[in-house]
Scaffold this active site. Sequence first.
Site, PDB file in Angstrom:
ATOM      1  N   LYS A 119       0.843  -1.204   0.000  1.00 32.20           N
ATOM      2  CA  LYS A 119       0.000   0.000   0.000  1.00 32.20           C
ATOM      3  C   LYS A 119       0.875   1.250   0.000  1.00 32.20           C
ATOM      4  CE  LYS A 119      -4.359  -0.522   2.428  1.00 32.20           C
ATOM      5  NZ  LYS A 119      -4.963  -0.377   3.746  1.00 32.20           N
ATOM      6  N   GLU A 155     -15.107  11.411  11.776  1.00 31.47           N
ATOM      7  CA  GLU A 155     -15.042  11.737  10.354  1.00 31.47           C
ATOM      8  C   GLU A 155     -16.453  11.712   9.760  1.00 31.47           C
ATOM      9  OE1 GLU A 155     -12.345  12.571   8.371  1.00 31.47           O
ATOM     10  OE2 GLU A 155     -14.176  13.033   7.274  1.00 31.47           O
ATOM     11  N   GLU A 181     -18.121   8.892   0.546  1.00 31.03           N
ATOM     12  CA  GLU A 181     -17.372   8.379  -0.598  1.00 31.03           C
ATOM     13  C   GLU A 181     -17.913   9.036  -1.865  1.00 31.03           C
ATOM     14  OE1 GLU A 181     -16.735   4.154  -0.775  1.00 31.03           O
ATOM     15  OE2 GLU A 181     -16.756   4.015   1.400  1.00 31.03           O
ATOM     16  N   GLY A 237     -35.247   3.799  -2.060  1.00 35.09           N
ATOM     17  CA  GLY A 237     -34.554   2.823  -2.895  1.00 35.09           C
ATOM     18  C   GLY A 237     -34.524   1.475  -2.227  1.00 35.09           C
ATOM     19  N   CYS A 251     -20.355   2.484   5.925  1.00 31.64           N
ATOM     20  CA  CYS A 251     -20.621   3.140   7.213  1.00 31.64           C
ATOM     21  C   CYS A 251     -21.985   2.851   7.811  1.00 31.64           C
ATOM     22  CB  CYS A 251     -20.462   4.649   7.058  1.00 31.64           C
ATOM     23  SG  CYS A 251     -18.741   5.120   7.007  1.00 31.64           S
ATOM     24  N   LYS A 287     -22.965   3.040  -4.553  1.00 30.73           N
ATOM     25  CA  LYS A 287     -23.547   4.322  -4.979  1.00 30.73           C
ATOM     26  C   LYS A 287     -22.670   4.869  -6.099  1.00 30.73           C
ATOM     27  CE  LYS A 287     -21.240   7.608  -1.974  1.00 30.73           C
ATOM     28  NZ  LYS A 287     -21.410   8.717  -1.055  1.00 30.73           N
TER      29      LYS A 287
END
Length: 423
Positions: free
Chosen positions: A35, A149, A153, A251, A258, A318
């Site tokens: 990473k 936080e 996204e 939907g 999250c 999404k």
Amino acid sequence: MNITIIGTGFVGVVSAAVYASFGNNVIGLDIDPKKINSLKLGKVPFFEPKLEDLLIQQQNSKNLTFTTSYEKAIADAQIVIIAVGTPSLPSGAVDLTYIKQACEDLAPHLKENTIVVIKSTVPPGIFKEIKPIIASKTKVNFYLAALPEFLKEGTAVDDTLNPDRIVIGAIEETVINQLTKLHQPFNAPIVTVKPESAQMIKYTANAYLATRITFINQIADLCEHNGADINDVIEGIGYDKRIGHHYWYPGLGYGGSCFPKDVNELASYAKKVKEDKNLVITIGKLNEQRIPKLLNKYSSLIGGWKNKTIGILGISFKPNTNDTREAPALKIIPELLNKGSIVNAFDPKAIWSPSNNSNYTQAKTAKEAINKADCIMVLVEWPEFINYKFPKVEKPTLFIDTRNLFEAEKLSSLGYTYQGIGR
Ligand code: UDX
């Protein structure tokens, strides 16, 4: 300020790049060398608009570096921000293994009066567990603070650069002053509270938004019994200033990394403290039941899924992300395959396939995915799908619009049988 961010996942990388862009000296730390090497080249292992550009820019300006060495990363840090993952345990409770490991690993390298900030989502009261872990491995004085936080996204860079608010959970004046100074350039309201309140703010925000989505889904279901259109209902209620028009789209229920996790964690916390009838417990259950319930209904509209060809548009949870965590597609596709359907799916960014199933193809284009379909399911509001010119069809084709993106009349005139949500 010298800042080290532990954990270069989604939140860690975005935060590192943004703090660097405000002129701080930021070190991103991760135990995974692969990473770190890829981040050094300006590459992130996921799709997030604007992030790679900012990453490259900040590394070029030398404000941002990456390392796998705790010793190097912690030695000069004034603020250490922990942004490692906090996955859910099978019980729904939060798994603190990575947080505790990070605390153990950072402690021996701390200098006097460093602030250790927990950005990862953790239950209130956690500092009682973390403090002794750090204290057992260092002799220096250190402080703990919470800094939840709120980024989304797909718009993570903009959300972090221009937050609605900054929440600082801290007690000592020196900590509050330093964290306030760090966040002054963000030009956002700063809410300073005790750590437990900061952690509850995070869970409450997500649980409320998840409740809002669940609520409108429930109202949409009622609309289907009486001819009302949920879009009209949203328009009508939204002018009430207490309600508003935004973040109400019905939907298939909420997904992503999250909401499902945070709602389940809060539900698990509610049960732990014997609040067994708490609303969040029901919200989580309703969301889990939503896709099976709708699939049942769609199955009866198409006369069963066996031998039907289904074109799926949207695999990510999404638009503007390739994240498939808790994405509707990953629940729907396996179920359709189990029931004997042939499934062709397309997504502009996300890649996914069930293991070893010859009845599944990830198509290269939307056109290929919907070719010869008996049923088209639009699962995600990618702009590509909203603007797509669906062709005329000759054979009966069920068109399931799970985001209410299209006009029923227009699709009917092209030969489709239209099915939206709550309309
Ligand atoms: C969410 C929160 O918005 C963010 O503040 C928090 O930090 C992390 O969790 P994210 O998961 O990125 O962010 O996505 P978001 O855009 O909020 O959508 C979450 C889920 O709710 C998606 O499945 C989305 O499709 C669904 N949703 C959202 C709806 O069904 N209707 C809506 O009106 C809005």
